[in-house]
Design a protein around this motif. Structure first.
Motif, short mmCIF file in Angstrom:
data_model
loop_
_atom_site.label_atom_id
_atom_site.label_comp_id
_atom_site.label_asym_id
_atom_site.label_seq_id
_atom_site.Cartn_x
_atom_site.Cartn_y
_atom_site.Cartn_z
N SER A 139 0.83 -1.21 0.00
CA SER A 139 0.00 0.00 0.00
C SER A 139 0.86 1.26 0.00
O SER A 139 0.55 2.24 -0.70
N ILE A 140 1.95 1.25 0.76
CA ILE A 140 2.84 2.41 0.79
C ILE A 140 3.59 2.54 -0.54
O ILE A 140 3.76 3.65 -1.06
N LEU A 141 4.03 1.42 -1.11
CA LEU A 141 4.73 1.48 -2.40
C LEU A 141 3.86 2.14 -3.47
O LEU A 141 4.30 3.07 -4.16
N ILE A 142 2.62 1.69 -3.61
CA ILE A 142 1.73 2.24 -4.64
C ILE A 142 1.46 3.72 -4.37
O ILE A 142 1.49 4.56 -5.29
N ALA A 143 1.19 4.06 -3.11
CA ALA A 143 0.87 5.45 -2.77
C ALA A 143 2.04 6.38 -3.07
O ALA A 143 1.85 7.48 -3.64
N VAL A 144 3.25 5.98 -2.71
CA VAL A 144 4.42 6.84 -2.94
C VAL A 144 4.65 7.05 -4.43
O VAL A 144 4.90 8.18 -4.88
N VAL A 145 4.57 5.98 -5.22
CA VAL A 145 4.80 6.11 -6.66
C VAL A 145 3.79 7.07 -7.27
O VAL A 145 4.15 7.98 -8.04
N VAL A 146 2.52 6.90 -6.94
CA VAL A 146 1.47 7.74 -7.53
C VAL A 146 1.62 9.19 -7.07
O VAL A 146 1.48 10.13 -7.88
N LEU A 147 1.89 9.40 -5.79
CA LEU A 147 2.01 10.77 -5.30
C LEU A 147 3.21 11.50 -5.90
O LEU A 147 3.12 12.69 -6.25
N VAL A 148 4.33 10.81 -6.04
CA VAL A 148 5.51 11.46 -6.63
C VAL A 148 5.25 11.82 -8.09
O VAL A 148 5.55 12.93 -8.54
N LEU A 149 4.68 10.88 -8.85
CA LEU A 149 4.41 11.15 -10.27
C LEU A 149 3.37 12.24 -10.44
O LEU A 149 3.47 13.07 -11.37
N THR A 150 2.36 12.25 -9.59
CA THR A 150 1.33 13.29 -9.69
C THR A 150 1.85 14.63 -9.23
O THR A 150 1.60 15.67 -9.85
N GLY A 151 2.59 14.63 -8.11
CA GLY A 151 3.12 15.89 -7.60
C GLY A 151 4.09 16.56 -8.55
O GLY A 151 4.22 17.80 -8.55
N ALA A 152 4.77 15.77 -9.39
CA ALA A 152 5.71 16.34 -10.36
C ALA A 152 5.00 17.11 -11.46
O ALA A 152 5.65 17.79 -12.26
N GLN A 153 3.66 17.02 -11.53
CA GLN A 153 2.90 17.68 -12.60
C GLN A 153 2.06 18.84 -12.07
O GLN A 153 1.22 19.38 -12.81
N LEU A 154 2.27 19.22 -10.82
CA LEU A 154 1.52 20.35 -10.26
C LEU A 154 1.85 21.65 -10.99
O LEU A 154 2.98 21.87 -11.44
N ASP A 155 0.81 22.47 -11.12
CA ASP A 155 0.95 23.80 -11.74
C ASP A 155 1.47 23.71 -13.17
O ASP A 155 2.21 24.60 -13.64
N ALA A 190 3.64 21.69 -14.52
CA ALA A 190 5.02 21.26 -14.73
C ALA A 190 5.06 19.94 -15.48
O ALA A 190 4.19 19.09 -15.33
N GLU A 191 6.09 19.78 -16.31
CA GLU A 191 6.29 18.53 -17.03
C GLU A 191 7.31 17.67 -16.29
O GLU A 191 8.40 18.13 -15.98
N PRO A 192 6.95 16.42 -15.98
CA PRO A 192 7.88 15.56 -15.23
C PRO A 192 9.15 15.28 -16.02
O PRO A 192 9.11 15.01 -17.22
N ALA A 193 10.27 15.39 -15.35
CA ALA A 193 11.56 15.10 -15.99
C ALA A 193 11.70 13.60 -16.22
O ALA A 193 10.96 12.78 -15.68
N GLY A 194 12.69 13.25 -17.04
CA GLY A 194 12.91 11.85 -17.37
C GLY A 194 13.27 10.99 -16.17
O GLY A 194 13.03 9.78 -16.17
N TRP A 195 13.84 11.63 -15.13
CA TRP A 195 14.24 10.86 -13.96
C TRP A 195 13.11 10.70 -12.95
O TRP A 195 13.27 9.99 -11.94
N THR A 196 11.97 11.34 -13.20
CA THR A 196 10.89 11.33 -12.22
C THR A 196 10.36 9.91 -11.97
O THR A 196 10.19 9.49 -10.82
N ALA A 197 10.08 9.18 -13.06
CA ALA A 197 9.52 7.83 -12.91
C ALA A 197 10.47 6.89 -12.18
O ALA A 197 10.05 6.21 -11.22
N PRO A 198 11.77 6.82 -12.57
CA PRO A 198 12.68 5.94 -11.81
C PRO A 198 12.79 6.33 -10.34
O PRO A 198 12.85 5.45 -9.47
N VAL A 199 12.82 7.63 -10.05
CA VAL A 199 12.91 8.07 -8.66
C VAL A 199 11.64 7.69 -7.90
O VAL A 199 11.70 7.23 -6.74
N ALA A 200 10.49 7.85 -8.54
CA ALA A 200 9.22 7.50 -7.89
C ALA A 200 9.18 6.02 -7.55
O ALA A 200 8.82 5.63 -6.43
N VAL A 201 9.56 5.19 -8.52
CA VAL A 201 9.54 3.74 -8.28
C VAL A 201 10.57 3.36 -7.21
O VAL A 201 10.29 2.55 -6.31
#
Length: 343
Positions: free
Chosen positions: A125-141, A143-154
């Motif tokens: 449950s924590i793994l899924i929540a962290v991945v989704v929150l990081v990927l979603t938070g990177a798009q606030l306002d 913003a376009e997520p950088a290429g390293w966003t997905a690997p960092v989130a996972v």
């Protein structure tokens, strides 16, 4: 004088079991639901700051390749998280009434039995929540997520999930290593008498639902991206093959114990010469970390279709084998009789 209105003092074992159930509910149900609720609330608060479409899938290079609306993104997270949490909870609690092994009457603490599965619940449950929150938070306002966003989130999700699982694992009691179950009394067969026993078992509905959902999800890219049909089609074939292992038929005869899939594919066979003894036991899927082909902390190999009765076979040169199946006592008794006659 004793107050007649007061009941007899509660058995210590029963009190321990009640406490174990409360702890188990907290770890497997309430903690994952709390994580899901917090992650969902954060995403709902972010919706006004998100663009009309948010990236929900990223390619190998970390570039977004699939988008949806923020509302659908939250709904997708909620459905996925609840489905995963429900499947883990069902695997943990399935067959939990089987606290006594009928062969020897040894009581084993529920928390110790289901420790492998219970530790997974908060971790996932924590793994899924962290991945989704990081990927979603990177798009606030916008913003376009950088290429390293997905690997960092996972990576962050895996790190925090493993940490949560390790803490849970350390907090739960470790199971003792009990002696092998007492052998089931052998059937009384006349000299030269031949006998065959067969029974079957199928997985619970949640397993069929997960496989069906996986198949449906694979059909979508086949239709939407036909150029990559070979990839998604291959995965669909794998899922179809897995579907054939959602049930087993177990046979005990002069060849020993044989377990086959619904299509007749042999999963395993224990020849009579390899049988030391057979016992009918009560099995919790949580002992083996869920359903399917598993190993438990005692080193036993398991073909676990559901919780409840099963046959445990002590083998000469291999780990004990546990197969969940109905009428396990008759199967174990016949296996002992045939093995003794073959010696």
């Amino acid at each position: 004088m004793t107050d007649p209105n007061l009941g007899a003092p509660e058995c210590p074992a029963a009190a321990q079991e009640r406490r174990d159930r409360r702890v188990l509910w907290a770890v497997v149900v309430w903690l994952p639901l709390a994580v899901i609720a917090v992650a969902t609330a954060i995403q709902l608060l972010w919706i006004p700051r998100l663009p009309e479409e948010v990236a929900v899938h990223f390619g190998v290079a970390g570039e977004p390749d699939r988008w949806t609306t923020p509302t659908r993104s939250v709904l997708g997270y909620l459905v996925l998280s609840l489905a995963v949490a429900a499947s883990i909870a069902l695997a943990t609690f399935a067959g939990r009434r089987a606290m006594l092994r009928p062969a020897d009457g040894a009581r084993v603490r529920l928390l110790a039995q289901v420790r492998p599965t219970a530790a997974v619940a908060p971790a996932v449950s924590i793994l899924i929540a962290v991945v989704v929150l990081v990927l979603t938070g990177a798009q606030l306002d916008g913003a376009e997520p950088a290429g390293w966003t997905a690997p960092v989130a996972v990576g962050a999700g895996i790190l925090l999930g493993v940490l949560a699982g390790w803490i849970t694992w350390q907090a739960l009691p470790a199971p003792d290593r009990p002696e092998p179950s007492a052998a089931t009394p052998a059937l009384d067969l006349a000299p030269g008498e031949r006998a065959v026993w067969t029974a079957s078992a199928t997985a619970p509905w949640i397993v069929f639902a997960i496989i069906g959902l996986a198949g449906a999800c694979l059909i979508v890219p086949i239709v939407m991206a036909p150029s990559a049909w070979w990839l998604w089609g291959s995965l669909l074939v794998v899922v179809a093959l897995l579907a054939t292992t959602t049930g087993v038929r177990v046979t005990v005869d002069r060849r020993g114990l044989t377990a086959r899939t619904l299509l007749g594919l042999r999963l395993t066979q224990v020849p009579l010469a390899d049988v030391v003894s057979a016992s009918d036991v009560e099995v919790l899927p949580g002992e083996f970390g869920g359903w399917g082909f598993r190993y438990d902390l005692r080193g036993r190999r398991g073909i676990i279709m559901r919780g409840g009765p099963g046959i445990e076979v002590q083998r000469r040169d291999a780990a004990p084998l546990v197969v969940t199946v109905s009428d396990a006592r008759t199967g174990a008794a016949l296996l002992n009789a045939l093995a003794a006659a073959a010696r």
